[in-house]
Write a protein that holds these residues in place. Structure first.
Motif, PDB file in Angstrom:
ATOM      1  N   GLN A   1       0.860  -1.166   0.000  1.00 27.12           N
ATOM      2  CA  GLN A   1       0.000   0.000   0.000  1.00 27.12           C
ATOM      3  C   GLN A   1       0.900   1.220   0.000  1.00 27.12           C
ATOM      4  N   CYS A   2       1.415   1.592   1.143  1.00 29.48           N
ATOM      5  CA  CYS A   2       2.349   2.716   1.142  1.00 29.48           C
ATOM      6  C   CYS A   2       3.717   2.274   0.645  1.00 29.48           C
TER       7      CYS A   2
ATOM      8  N   CYS B   1       7.036  -1.002   4.146  1.00 32.41           N
ATOM      9  CA  CYS B   1       7.479  -2.304   4.669  1.00 32.41           C
ATOM     10  C   CYS B   1       7.856  -3.280   3.560  1.00 32.41           C
TER      11      CYS B   1
ATOM     12  N   CYS C   1       3.382  -4.601   8.890  1.00 35.22           N
ATOM     13  CA  CYS C   1       2.748  -3.769   7.875  1.00 35.22           C
ATOM     14  C   CYS C   1       1.614  -3.030   8.550  1.00 35.22           C
ATOM     15  N   ARG C   2       1.624  -1.741   8.448  1.00 33.38           N
ATOM     16  CA  ARG C   2       0.592  -0.944   9.116  1.00 33.38           C
ATOM     17  C   ARG C   2      -0.553  -0.558   8.174  1.00 33.38           C
ATOM     18  N   CYS C   3      -0.459  -0.936   6.902  1.00 31.32           N
ATOM     19  CA  CYS C   3      -1.464  -0.501   5.927  1.00 31.32           C
ATOM     20  C   CYS C   3      -2.375  -1.616   5.420  1.00 31.32           C
ATOM     21  N   THR C   4      -1.802  -2.776   5.068  1.00 31.29           N
ATOM     22  CA  THR C   4      -2.560  -3.737   4.274  1.00 31.29           C
ATOM     23  C   THR C   4      -3.366  -4.749   5.067  1.00 31.29           C
TER      24      THR C   4
END
Length: 156
Positions: A93-94, A97, A129-132
């Protein structure tokens, strides 16, 4: 050291961390700095094929060893199958990671070519991972395991 398959000699201070040498001296910025305490996996590189947190690895400790960064996975302009699977499944995503995650997966598959989902989750526990939410990451890895020919570069 051998860096991404080529000999590399750099002068470092005794306390200089591998991440600083990679990013600042060698301009290999795919290795990401995040926690600086070996808990997030964003700075993962491979040292002799094993995942290592470059934020807590002294550069002096990789003397005469093989270091692989995300920049070293592609060969002759062709992405590695793990990279190709992540792209095909939108397993980012971002992207912060992603380099460390891909390198950890690469190491895992070299050790265990047919891991179970539980094996994968266990092996990647040090890569956050903080997004997916990990769904797409798991899909990419599982598809790569079950359909490896789908991710080979076209001329192979």
């Amino acid at each position: 050291m051998t860096l991404n398959g080529a000999p590399c000699a750099v002068e470092v201070e005794p306390r200089e961390m591998l991440i600083d040498v990679l990013r600042d001296q060698l301009k290999l910025t795919g290795t990401k700095r995040s926690c600086d305490v070996q808990v997030c996996g964003a700075c993962t590189v491979l040292v002799d094929g094993q995942p290592a947190s470059s934020c807590t690895t002294l550069c002096a400790d990789v003397h005469d060893r093989a270091v692989t960064t995300i920049e070293g996975l592609a060969r002759d302009g062709k992405l590695d199958p793990v990279q190709r699977a992540f792209i095909a499944h939108g397993a980012l995503q971002c992207g912060f990671c992603t380099p460390g995650m891909i390198l950890a997966v690469k190491s895992m598959l070299a050790r265990c070519p047919r891991p179970t989902e539980q094996d994968i989750r266990h092996y990647l526990r040090g890569n956050l991972c903080r997004c997916t939410g990990y769904v797409k990451i798991m899909e990419a890895i599982l598809d790569l395991i079950h359909n490896p020919s789908s991710y080979q570069p076209e001329d192979q």
